[in-house]
Design an enzyme around this catalytic site. Structure first.
Site, PDB file in Angstrom:
ATOM      1  N   ASP A 283       0.852  -1.182   0.000  1.00 25.93           N
ATOM      2  CA  ASP A 283       0.000   0.000   0.000  1.00 25.93           C
ATOM      3  C   ASP A 283       0.893   1.239   0.000  1.00 25.93           C
ATOM      4  O   ASP A 283       1.897   1.289   0.722  1.00 25.93           O
ATOM      5  CB  ASP A 283      -0.887   0.038   1.242  1.00 25.93           C
ATOM      6  CG  ASP A 283      -1.907  -1.089   1.280  1.00 25.93           C
ATOM      7  OD1 ASP A 283      -1.989  -1.855   0.293  1.00 25.93           O
ATOM      8  OD2 ASP A 283      -2.630  -1.190   2.292  1.00 25.93           O
TER       9      ASP A 283
ATOM     10  N   HIS B 171       3.818  -2.214   3.190  1.00 23.85           N
ATOM     11  CA  HIS B 171       3.645  -0.821   2.799  1.00 23.85           C
ATOM     12  C   HIS B 171       4.922  -0.305   2.151  1.00 23.85           C
ATOM     13  O   HIS B 171       6.021  -0.667   2.569  1.00 23.85           O
ATOM     14  CB  HIS B 171       3.300   0.049   4.004  1.00 23.85           C
ATOM     15  CG  HIS B 171       2.011  -0.324   4.666  1.00 23.85           C
ATOM     16  ND1 HIS B 171       1.894  -1.412   5.508  1.00 23.85           N
ATOM     17  CD2 HIS B 171       0.773   0.234   4.582  1.00 23.85           C
ATOM     18  CE1 HIS B 171       0.641  -1.505   5.930  1.00 23.85           C
ATOM     19  NE2 HIS B 171      -0.051  -0.521   5.385  1.00 23.85           N
TER      20      HIS B 171
END
Length: 224
Positions: free
Chosen positions: A35, A181
């Site tokens: 992400d 992430h």
């Protein structure tokens, strides 16, 4: 050809809209997902690790504002052949807002991603992984599959490189979707990533995109 069954959220009836966490398969296939919603210090080093380690398949969920602020990095992700999904516009919990707000937010991020990369997104990971049945129904009606994760690296907590590596490697199972992430808040993922990749490979895992994982498409034995 292999066949997989997506594993969804626990629901009372099979007709209830669901999110995908992993797939049921005996093949050692795994989807690394990243992400990105903030910053430009981590994404490019993370991409450099993937290139150096010859990982050609991964899925990146991009927020609309980040994509517009860092178009060259977004284009780099696309040009390197990685799958791109939608991570929303404002980083707020969808379940707190109306369907019309959700549609507006997703449309804004979809437009931004398509404008920069040319990709029309069909996968979404909601901000904070937040959803309920209503949210999933709304997103499904927009043509999106809602993608969660089975293994959470907790890299955003910066618990130490080895803790991130151990958490992913020890929890990974065939058909897994791994949450990581590439935002600047994840300060240790670049150091952890080479170890995650090498140790998963040592266990026999091959890396695929989320779409490949859930589609049951044929994957060559050369996929890494």
């Amino acid at each position: 050809m292999f066949f997989v069954t997506p594993v969804f959220a626990q629901t009372k009836t099979s007709s209830t809209p669901q999110a995908i966490y992993k797939v049921d398969t005996d093949k050692k296939l795994i989807a690394l997902t990243f992400d990105i919603s903030w910053g430009n210090k981590v994404p490019e080093p993370a991409l450099a690790v993937l290139k150096k380690e010859n990982v050609k398949k991964a899925t990146f969920f991009l927020s609309g504002p980040w994509t517009l602020r860092h178009p060259q990095i977004a284009k780099q992700i696309k040009n390197m052949g990685y799958e791109i999904g939608n991570h929303g516009n404002l980083h707020k919990d969808f379940s707190d807002y109306s369907d019309s707000w959700i549609r507006e937010q997703v449309s804004l991020s979809e437009k931004a991603i398509q404008q920069v990369t040319g990709v029309k997104t069909t996968l979404i990971r909601t901000p904070n992984g937040d959803f309920n049945t209503r949210v999933i129904h709304c997103l499904n009606n927009m043509g999106y599959k809602v993608i969660q994760w089975n293994t959470d690296s907790l890299d955003w907590k910066n618990p130490g490189t080895q803790n991130i590596v151990n958490r992913v490697v020890k929890r990974a199972v065939p058909g897994d979707i791994v949450l990581m992430h590439a935002s600047d808040s994840s300060k240790q993922i670049v150091e952890a990533l080479p170890q995650i990749i090498s140790q998963l490979r040592a266990q026999g895992y091959k890396f695929v995109t989320v779409s490949e994982l859930i589609s049951g498409a044929e994957v060559s034995s050369t996929v890494r």
